[in-house]
Motif scaffolding. Structure first.
Motif, PDB file in Angstrom:
ATOM      1  N   SER A   1       0.851  -1.194   0.000  1.00 40.57           N
ATOM      2  CA  SER A   1       0.000   0.000   0.000  1.00 40.57           C
ATOM      3  C   SER A   1       0.883   1.240   0.000  1.00 40.57           C
ATOM      4  O   SER A   1       2.077   1.165   0.314  1.00 40.57           O
ATOM      5  CB  SER A   1      -0.911  -0.005   1.230  1.00 40.57           C
TER       6      SER A   1
ATOM      7  N   GLN B   1       2.747   9.516  -0.223  1.00 40.02           N
ATOM      8  CA  GLN B   1       2.868   8.931  -1.564  1.00 40.02           C
ATOM      9  C   GLN B   1       1.551   9.064  -2.326  1.00 40.02           C
ATOM     10  O   GLN B   1       1.538   9.377  -3.516  1.00 40.02           O
ATOM     11  CB  GLN B   1       3.300   7.458  -1.441  1.00 40.02           C
TER      12      GLN B   1
ATOM     13  N   GLY C   1      11.267   9.565   7.357  1.00 36.66           N
ATOM     14  CA  GLY C   1      10.767   8.180   7.333  1.00 36.66           C
ATOM     15  C   GLY C   1       9.342   8.037   6.850  1.00 36.66           C
ATOM     16  O   GLY C   1       8.758   6.954   6.945  1.00 36.66           O
ATOM     17  N   SER C   2       8.753   9.120   6.299  1.00 38.58           N
ATOM     18  CA  SER C   2       7.350   9.013   5.873  1.00 38.58           C
ATOM     19  C   SER C   2       7.234   8.455   4.453  1.00 38.58           C
ATOM     20  O   SER C   2       6.133   8.259   3.947  1.00 38.58           O
ATOM     21  CB  SER C   2       6.659  10.378   5.967  1.00 38.58           C
ATOM     22  N   GLY C   3       8.376   8.238   3.792  1.00 39.00           N
ATOM     23  CA  GLY C   3       8.346   7.596   2.465  1.00 39.00           C
ATOM     24  C   GLY C   3       8.419   8.577   1.305  1.00 39.00           C
ATOM     25  O   GLY C   3       7.830   8.338   0.245  1.00 39.00           O
ATOM     26  N   LYS C   4       9.188   9.637   1.469  1.00 40.25           N
ATOM     27  CA  LYS C   4       9.253  10.657   0.402  1.00 40.25           C
ATOM     28  C   LYS C   4       9.922  10.122  -0.875  1.00 40.25           C
ATOM     29  O   LYS C   4       9.575  10.530  -1.972  1.00 40.25           O
ATOM     30  CB  LYS C   4       9.995  11.916   0.908  1.00 40.25           C
ATOM     31  N   THR C   5      10.870   9.185  -0.715  1.00 38.84           N
ATOM     32  CA  THR C   5      11.588   8.703  -1.910  1.00 38.84           C
ATOM     33  C   THR C   5      10.616   8.050  -2.897  1.00 38.84           C
ATOM     34  O   THR C   5      10.583   8.394  -4.078  1.00 38.84           O
ATOM     35  CB  THR C   5      12.683   7.678  -1.506  1.00 38.84           C
TER      36      THR C   5
ATOM     37  N   GLY D   1      18.522  11.872   5.733  1.00 41.24           N
ATOM     38  CA  GLY D   1      17.990  10.903   4.777  1.00 41.24           C
ATOM     39  C   GLY D   1      18.391   9.447   4.903  1.00 41.24           C
ATOM     40  O   GLY D   1      17.737   8.590   4.321  1.00 41.24           O
TER      41      GLY D   1
ATOM     42  N   ASP E   1      18.643   5.704   5.471  1.00 38.99           N
ATOM     43  CA  ASP E   1      17.585   4.776   5.839  1.00 38.99           C
ATOM     44  C   ASP E   1      18.214   3.430   6.149  1.00 38.99           C
ATOM     45  O   ASP E   1      18.604   2.707   5.234  1.00 38.99           O
ATOM     46  CB  ASP E   1      16.604   4.671   4.662  1.00 38.99           C
TER      47      ASP E   1
ATOM     48  N   ARG F   1      16.359   9.058  12.134  1.00 41.91           N
ATOM     49  CA  ARG F   1      16.993   7.808  11.661  1.00 41.91           C
ATOM     50  C   ARG F   1      16.295   6.606  12.279  1.00 41.91           C
ATOM     51  O   ARG F   1      16.529   5.471  11.892  1.00 41.91           O
ATOM     52  CB  ARG F   1      18.498   7.774  12.017  1.00 41.91           C
TER      53      ARG F   1
ATOM     54  N   ARG G   1      11.024   4.985  11.648  1.00 39.48           N
ATOM     55  CA  ARG G   1      10.729   5.214  10.229  1.00 39.48           C
ATOM     56  C   ARG G   1       9.635   4.265   9.735  1.00 39.48           C
ATOM     57  O   ARG G   1       9.468   3.185  10.280  1.00 39.48           O
ATOM     58  CB  ARG G   1      12.008   5.022   9.393  1.00 39.48           C
ATOM     59  N   ALA G   2       8.931   4.703   8.742  1.00 40.60           N
ATOM     60  CA  ALA G   2       7.890   3.890   8.100  1.00 40.60           C
ATOM     61  C   ALA G   2       6.921   3.284   9.117  1.00 40.60           C
ATOM     62  O   ALA G   2       6.584   2.096   9.040  1.00 40.60           O
ATOM     63  CB  ALA G   2       8.552   2.794   7.250  1.00 40.60           C
TER      64      ALA G   2
HETATM   65  N1  LIG Z   1       4.503   2.276   0.929  1.00 40.24           N
HETATM   66  C1  LIG Z   1       5.436   1.768   1.712  1.00 40.24           C
HETATM   67  N2  LIG Z   1       5.221   0.601   2.367  1.00 40.24           N
HETATM   68  C2  LIG Z   1       6.182   0.080   3.180  1.00 40.24           C
HETATM   69  N3  LIG Z   1       7.375   0.651   3.401  1.00 40.24           N
HETATM   70  C3  LIG Z   1       7.636   1.808   2.769  1.00 40.24           C
HETATM   71  C4  LIG Z   1       6.698   2.419   1.896  1.00 40.24           C
HETATM   72  N4  LIG Z   1       7.240   3.553   1.413  1.00 40.24           N
HETATM   73  C5  LIG Z   1       8.461   3.656   1.954  1.00 40.24           C
HETATM   74  N5  LIG Z   1       8.697   2.616   2.775  1.00 40.24           N
HETATM   75  C6  LIG Z   1       9.913   2.417   3.584  1.00 40.24           C
HETATM   76  O1  LIG Z   1       9.964   3.488   4.511  1.00 40.24           O
HETATM   77  C7  LIG Z   1      11.298   3.833   4.812  1.00 40.24           C
HETATM   78  C8  LIG Z   1      11.460   5.342   4.765  1.00 40.24           C
HETATM   79  O2  LIG Z   1      11.312   5.821   3.443  1.00 40.24           O
HETATM   80  P1  LIG Z   1      12.159   7.054   2.901  1.00 40.24           P
HETATM   81  O3  LIG Z   1      13.615   6.811   3.088  1.00 40.24           O
HETATM   82  O4  LIG Z   1      11.685   7.347   1.549  1.00 40.24           O
HETATM   83  O5  LIG Z   1      11.698   8.198   3.919  1.00 40.24           O
HETATM   84  P2  LIG Z   1      11.901   9.771   3.827  1.00 40.24           P
HETATM   85  O6  LIG Z   1      10.577  10.386   4.035  1.00 40.24           O
HETATM   86  O7  LIG Z   1      12.629  10.118   2.570  1.00 40.24           O
HETATM   87  O8  LIG Z   1      12.825  10.040   5.095  1.00 40.24           O
HETATM   88  P3  LIG Z   1      13.973  11.159   5.322  1.00 40.24           P
HETATM   89  O9  LIG Z   1      13.278  12.477   5.448  1.00 40.24           O
HETATM   90  O10 LIG Z   1      14.643  10.725   6.573  1.00 40.24           O
HETATM   91  O11 LIG Z   1      14.859  11.112   4.123  1.00 40.24           O
HETATM   92  C9  LIG Z   1      12.157   3.088   3.806  1.00 40.24           C
HETATM   93  O12 LIG Z   1      12.759   1.988   4.453  1.00 40.24           O
HETATM   94  C10 LIG Z   1      11.176   2.577   2.765  1.00 40.24           C
HETATM   95  O13 LIG Z   1      11.569   1.351   2.205  1.00 40.24           O
END
Ligand SMILES: Nc1ncnc2c1ncn2[C@@H]1O[C@H](COP(=O)(O)OP(=O)(O)OP(=O)(O)O)[C@@H](O)[C@H]1O
Length: 513
Positions: free
Chosen positions: A55, A60, A84-88, A403, A405, A430, A433-434
């Motif tokens: 999901s 996202q 850690g909210s999944g921005k990538t 960033g 992870d 750090r 996350r997630a």
């Molecule tokens: N939809 C998803 N379902 C499960 N896990 C996810 C999902 N999206 C991202 N993740 C996991 O969540 C973790 C954090 O994602 P990400 O590194 O993109 O966070 P971020 O928001 O960029 O954090 P930061 O601001 O610290 O860079 C990663 O381990 C990623 O694999």
């Protein structure tokens, strides 16, 4: 220094830019399972499932709505969402989907990050998605030699069309071997300036990740260069004869004109669509102006500008300054080998703390130093060992804060209290996350408590209980500590001596020359 300047500006209460007053609130989005996600390419669903993703997280889904969904990426996106909210994946997924229908290979998406380790991490996410729809991803970070990197990024004609003898024809036929490029600013500039066949003329999407960090330094003026290279290639509405010539496979061009219709006046069209992201996005108008954003739309989490992850628990550890290392040891022992990162205020104190801890016998904690003082190869090796669990504790300067992870980090320890809330947010982020839980411990002297509480309030954190470490452990370590301090002093002296000897040798060599 830059962070200090930014803070001073913020204190002067710079008015928030008008477009920032009506943001999209990410908290109004729920998680969305992949089978309910509109328009997603089924090949990407398979790729996501292979990544164990079933999901989408709220940020996202919010970005998906603004790009693939009804927003149709008509506005540039500024995304301020917690660590850690999944921005990538929030930017990687729509970019890969948007490029999935392209038939000709050109460099169409560029993602810029401030450090090599971060770029490698982001490249992995793209590499898990892009091949599913026939796209390829490149990396420009200076990890390998420039010639190796060029051969990864540029397709040479003789590989497909037979040997080519005419140098002009040769450079004409050079083509990008990648559709998406993940880069650090320095290497990007090297390719822009020196690599034959490297062009941004087809670029459709630009992502600036860790925006506030990237905007803090000029990094060889990469941003004005990219903006200029992707601005209009024709000044008027009437294309020249050359532009009207039928496009051949090799010379296929993305021609950007100066737009005249509403919203595009004096801007290049088709425009370069941008996404800029951070957990602590700057609100400084002069900084944001550098990005040349088109009708920007802010996506943010709730009303507060700074937000800590929901599942993060924050504690303070009251300690006596002189015995701080013992408080740390006692705390680490109470954490019983859980994966943890200890942050210090500088590369020097990271090195000193690590050296000191090595002189404690029987510590039974696998720890390693990780800082900018080390060579990249050493740092990468340490990071691998930490990821695999071979190393339990990483002692780090702020090189790790942004960033990174690493799965399974349960605790972050601020050995030195950070001076700014932004630093606190990136360090604490750090862990937790997630949606996972995690703890952040900050070692504070009683005189620092007031300042610490005030800092946390900026991130809406009003509760920071005290975590008590065992005073018995501290007492039992006092004698070991005294001898460890003595050994540290000797070590510092011998390192100083070695360094001065190296400097002397180097200057003698120069004189002889
Ligand atoms: N939809 C998803 N379902 C499960 N896990 C996810 C999902 N999206 C991202 N993740 C996991 O969540 C973790 C954090 O994602 P990400 O590194 O993109 O966070 P971020 O928001 O960029 O954090 P930061 O601001 O610290 O860079 C990663 O381990 C990623 O694999």
């Amino acid at each position: 220094m830059e962070e200090e300047k930014e803070l001073k500006k913020e204190k002067k209460n710079i008015p928030v830019l008008p477009w920032m007053r009506n943001p999209v609130d990410i908290t109004t989005f729920d998680q969305c399972t992949l089978d309910l996600l509109p328009f997603i390419d089924p090949r990407l669903v398979v790729a996501l499932k292979k990544m164990s993703i079933t999901s989408l997280f709220p940020v996202q889904l919010a970005v998906w709505q603004e790009t693939i969904g009804p927003g149709s990426f008509e506005r540039d996106l500024c995304i301020n969402s917690p660590t850690g909210s999944g921005k990538t994946l929030a930017y990687a997924l729509p970019i890969v989907q948007m490029l999935s229908t392209r038939a000709v290979k050109c460099l169409r998406a560029l993602v810029v990050l401030p450090t090599r380790d971060l770029a490698l991490q982001v490249k992995e996410v793209f590499s898990a998605l892009a091949p599913a729809v026939g796209l390829s991803v490149g990396l420009a970070v200076g990890q390998s030699s420039i010639s190796d990197e060029i051969s990864e990024l540029i397709k040479k004609p003789n590989a497909e069309y037979g040997i080519c003898y005419d140098p002009e024809e040769f450079s004409y036929k050079l083509q990008s071997a990648v559709d998406i490029l993940v880069a650090t600013p320095g290497r990007l500039m090297d390719h822009i300036s020196n690599t034959d066949g490297f062009t941004l003329e087809h670029l459709c999407y630009l992502v600036v990740d860790e925006t506030d960090r990237l905007l803090r330094e000029a990094y060889q003026s990469w941003l004005p260069t990219v903006i200029q290279l992707t601005s209009s290639s024709i000044d008027g509405n009437f294309p020249s004869v050359d532009d009207l010539l039928p496009c051949t496979y090799g010379s296929l061009k993305t021609i950007r004109r100066v737009g005249t219709e509403r919203g595009f006046k004096s801007k290049a069209y088709p425009r370069l669509a941008k996404m800029v992201l951070s957990a602590t996005l700057t609100q400084d108008p002069s900084k944001l102006a550098q990005l040349d954003l088109h009708h920007p739309l802010l996506l943010t989490t709730g009303e507060r500008r700074y937000k800590l992850p929901e599942e993060l628990k924050s504690f303070k550890v009251l300690c006596q300054s002189k015995l701080k290392p013992l408080y740390l040891v006692s705390l680490l022992q109470s954490l019983q080998g859980e994966k943890s990162i200890v942050f210090t205020s500088s590369v020097e104190s990271t090195h000193r703390l690590c050296t000191l801890l090595k002189f404690f016998d029987n510590l039974q904690i696998e720890f390693k130093e990780y800082s900018r003082l080390q060579r990249q190869s050493v740092r990468s090796k340490t990071l691998r060992a930490f990821r695999s669990g071979q190393v339990q504790v990483l002692i780090s300067s702020d090189a790790m804060t942004r960033g990174m992870d690493v799965e399974g980090v349960r605790n972050v320890i601020n050995y030195d209290m950070p001076a700014y809330i932004k630093t606190f947010i990136h360090r604490a982020g750090r862990t937790a996350r997630a949606g996972q839980s995690g703890c952040c411990f900050t070692l504070t002297h009683k005189d620092e408590v007031k300042r610490f509480k005030k800092m946390l309030q900026k991130a809406d954190c009003n509760s920071c209980p005290t975590y008590s470490v065992s005073s018995e452990v501290i007492e039992s370590l006092r004698s070991v500590y005294t001898s460890a301090l003595e050994k540290l002093r000797e070590n510092v002296e011998s390192e100083k001596f070695k360094k001065s000897k190296i400097r002397l040798n180097a200057s003698n060599v120069r004189k002889e020359k």
